[in-house]
Enzyme design. Structure first.
Site, PDB file in Angstrom:
ATOM      1  N   ARG A 215      41.648 -23.578 -29.972  1.00  0.00           N
ATOM      2  CA  ARG A 215      40.560 -22.618 -29.731  1.00  0.00           C
ATOM      3  C   ARG A 215      41.038 -21.213 -30.081  1.00  0.00           C
ATOM      4  NH1 ARG A 215      37.152 -21.745 -24.122  1.00  0.00           N
ATOM      5  NH2 ARG A 215      39.168 -21.081 -23.263  1.00  0.00           N
TER       6      ARG A 215
ATOM      7  N   ASP B 145      45.471 -22.343 -41.749  1.00  0.00           N
ATOM      8  CA  ASP B 145      46.643 -22.296 -42.627  1.00  0.00           C
ATOM      9  C   ASP B 145      47.892 -22.888 -41.967  1.00  0.00           C
ATOM     10  OD1 ASP B 145      45.293 -21.231 -44.759  1.00  0.00           O
ATOM     11  OD2 ASP B 145      46.154 -19.221 -44.624  1.00  0.00           O
TER      12      ASP B 145
HETATM   13  O1  LIG Z   1      33.484 -21.448 -19.988  1.00  0.00           O
HETATM   14  C1  LIG Z   1      34.381 -22.295 -19.775  1.00  0.00           C
HETATM   15  O2  LIG Z   1      34.430 -23.007 -18.766  1.00  0.00           O
HETATM   16  C2  LIG Z   1      35.384 -22.453 -20.803  1.00  0.00           C
HETATM   17  O3  LIG Z   1      35.252 -21.954 -21.884  1.00  0.00           O
HETATM   18  C3  LIG Z   1      36.653 -23.161 -20.468  1.00  0.00           C
HETATM   19  C4  LIG Z   1      37.568 -22.125 -19.873  1.00  0.00           C
HETATM   20  O4  LIG Z   1      37.732 -21.109 -20.807  1.00  0.00           O
HETATM   21  C5  LIG Z   1      38.916 -22.664 -19.521  1.00  0.00           C
HETATM   22  O5  LIG Z   1      39.851 -21.702 -19.848  1.00  0.00           O
HETATM   23  C6  LIG Z   1      39.040 -23.002 -18.091  1.00  0.00           C
HETATM   24  O6  LIG Z   1      40.345 -22.859 -17.640  1.00  0.00           O
END
Ligand SMILES: O=C(O)C(=O)C[C@H](O)[C@@H](O)CO
Length: 253
Positions: free
Chosen positions: A73, A87
């Site tokens: 992500r 890449d």
């Molecule tokens: O909105 C969410 O839920 C996510 O995107 C997942 C969180 O970002 C994740 O970091 C939970 O720890």
């Protein structure tokens, strides 16, 4: 050599359930520990973790010896971040905070070489195995898996349009940000949040795309699987470590 096959993408196309773990510890060593646990996929997070590009590179190298698929992500839906992750060899990406079809199209374009998109070209990256993958530039897109994350009411209202964007391979619901967007920050069990997640899973499935979720609540994870999530993350490495350490100590104190 041939372009590496993306087993995660193949599983989503076939509708095979993929159980995942969210990795925020941002260490190749910790990632290798979890890589051997038997999960189908690991989310290597750089949005809410201190991981930088070199961290992710080492994590990708660590997991490559195990039968588990990394999904990375980026910190944002940004063409430069996406290019750099591709890449270094990421083949599956989860793009956060995609609000509408236009933003989904921008994410797809960032992963495709011209004329299909705007990805910059370099023949000597880890993705091409330093020039050893035959026809990488022409074939790369076939094994890329692009997942987009819907995490606001506005995005939920656009699920059908986002799902219709060519090149979007799956839609993930971010329950934490969705709860915040609905006015229930931190309250993932609020009925409005649960209803919104469940409706979103059904809409994504009805739109013909694989649906994904992250929840550390085992009962809710099973409910989501019953509703049709195909890529289901069932925990976060940092949370599992922290809570288990506290539990271990509490047995003695
Ligand atoms: O909105 C969410 O839920 C996510 O995107 C997942 C969180 O970002 C994740 O970091 C939970 O720890």
């Amino acid at each position: 050599m041939d372009l590496p096959r993306n087993a995660f993408k193949a599983a989503l196309i076939e509708g095979r359930q993929q159980l995942g773990l969210w990795c925020t510890l941002s260490s190749a060593y910790a990632t290798e520990v979890v890589a051997g646990a038997g999960f189908d996929w690991l989310l290597l997070d750089t949005e809410h973790s201190p991981a930088e590009l070199t961290t992710v590179l080492a994590q990708l190298q660590a997991v490559s010896a195990y039968p588990v698929s990394p999904v990375v992500r980026p910190a944002a839906n940004d063409a430069v971040l996406i290019k750099r992750l591709l890449d270094i060899g990421a083949q599956s990406l989860l793009i956060p905070y995609v609000q509408n079809a236009e933003e989904a199209r921008a994410a797809v374009a960032a992963t495709r070489y011209p004329p299909d998109g705007i990805r910059g070209v370099s023949a000597l990256t880890r993705a091409t195995r330093f020039g050893r993958v035959k026809n990488y530039a022409r074939e790369a897109a076939r094994e890329l898996c692009l997942l987009v994350q819907v995490e606001t009411q506005e995005a939920l209202d656009q699920i059908e349009a986002i799902a219709a964007v060519e090149g979007v391979d799956g839609i993930f619901i971010g329950p934490g940000d969705l709860a915040a967007s609905l006015g229930h920050v931190g309250d993932l069990k609020h009925t409005r949040v649960v209803d919104a997640v469940e409706n979103a899973v059904s809409h994504i499935r009805a739109a013909g795309k694989p649906a994904g979720i992250l929840t550390g609540d085992a009962a809710f994870a099973k409910r989501c699987i019953d509703l049709g999530t195909t890529f289901t993350a069932i925990g976060v490495d940092a949370g599992i470590l922290a809570r288990n350490l506290e539990q271990l100590l509490s047995a003695f104190r």
